[in-house]
Scaffold this motif. Structure first.
Motif, mmCIF file in Angstrom:
data_model
loop_
_atom_site.group_PDB
_atom_site.id
_atom_site.type_symbol
_atom_site.label_atom_id
_atom_site.label_comp_id
_atom_site.label_asym_id
_atom_site.label_seq_id
_atom_site.Cartn_x
_atom_site.Cartn_y
_atom_site.Cartn_z
ATOM 1 N N ALA A 5 70.932 -49.260 25.998
ATOM 2 C CA ALA A 5 71.024 -50.429 25.118
ATOM 3 C C ALA A 5 69.644 -50.828 24.612
ATOM 4 N N ALA A 6 68.654 -50.776 25.491
ATOM 5 C CA ALA A 6 67.279 -51.110 25.095
ATOM 6 C C ALA A 6 66.745 -50.105 24.081
ATOM 7 N N LYS A 7 67.130 -48.864 24.233
ATOM 8 C CA LYS A 7 66.712 -47.823 23.294
ATOM 9 C C LYS A 7 67.299 -48.101 21.903
ATOM 10 N N LEU A 11 63.664 -51.352 22.155
ATOM 11 C CA LEU A 11 62.830 -51.871 23.244
ATOM 12 C C LEU A 11 62.415 -50.799 24.244
ATOM 13 N N HIS A 12 63.002 -49.617 24.127
ATOM 14 C CA HIS A 12 62.733 -48.566 25.106
ATOM 15 C C HIS A 12 62.425 -47.260 24.390
ATOM 16 N N ASN A 13 61.286 -46.681 24.713
ATOM 17 C CA ASN A 13 60.899 -45.390 24.148
ATOM 18 C C ASN A 13 60.491 -44.480 25.302
ATOM 19 N N PRO A 14 61.413 -43.655 25.782
ATOM 20 C CA PRO A 14 61.109 -42.796 26.932
ATOM 21 C C PRO A 14 60.035 -41.753 26.649
ATOM 22 N N HIS A 22 58.536 -48.977 27.837
ATOM 23 C CA HIS A 22 59.665 -48.611 28.691
ATOM 24 C C HIS A 22 60.384 -49.877 29.157
ATOM 25 N N PHE A 23 61.706 -49.862 29.069
ATOM 26 C CA PHE A 23 62.507 -51.015 29.472
ATOM 27 C C PHE A 23 63.567 -50.531 30.449
ATOM 28 N N SER A 24 63.410 -50.906 31.705
ATOM 29 C CA SER A 24 64.305 -50.453 32.769
ATOM 30 C C SER A 24 65.175 -51.620 33.250
ATOM 31 N N PRO A 25 66.138 -51.361 34.119
ATOM 32 C CA PRO A 25 66.899 -52.465 34.700
ATOM 33 C C PRO A 25 65.978 -53.464 35.413
ATOM 34 N N HIS A 26 64.912 -52.969 36.023
ATOM 35 C CA HIS A 26 63.965 -53.852 36.699
ATOM 36 C C HIS A 26 63.263 -54.768 35.686
ATOM 37 N N CYS A 27 62.870 -54.212 34.546
ATOM 38 C CA CYS A 27 62.260 -55.021 33.478
ATOM 39 C C CYS A 27 63.248 -56.067 32.982
#
Length: 82
Positions: A5-7, A11-14, A22-27
């Motif tokens: 979803a972040a990608k 918000l997320h670029n692996p 990077h946007f993880s569940p922890h973030c």
């Protein structure tokens, strides 16, 4: 699910080497706790939602915005009679 979803939201670029990209569940957990607190939710309620047993865990998840800190500090200076 969170990273996908972040990608899609940009918000997320692996592929990036930058941690900020990077946007993880922890973030997501950090972001949500900070947002709820800034929106006025009491610390006790946020702590209950997180399910943490350690009191100090809240401070790990609440991020201070330096602009907000500066504004709050400057707003208090007249009260200090400086």
């Amino acid at each position: 699910m969170v990273t996908e979803a972040a990608k899609r939201a940009g918000l997320h670029n692996p592929e990036s080497e930058r941690l900020e990209d990077h946007f993880s569940p922890h973030c997501c957990r950090h972001w949500l706790c900070t947002h709820l607190f800034r929106a006025g939710m009491r610390r006790e309620y946020i702590k209950e939602l997180r399910g943490d047993s350690r009191k100090e865990a809240f401070d790990l998840y609440n991020h201070i915005d330096l602009k907000e800190l500066r504004e709050a500090y400057l707003a208090c200076i007249p009260q200090l009679e400086i």
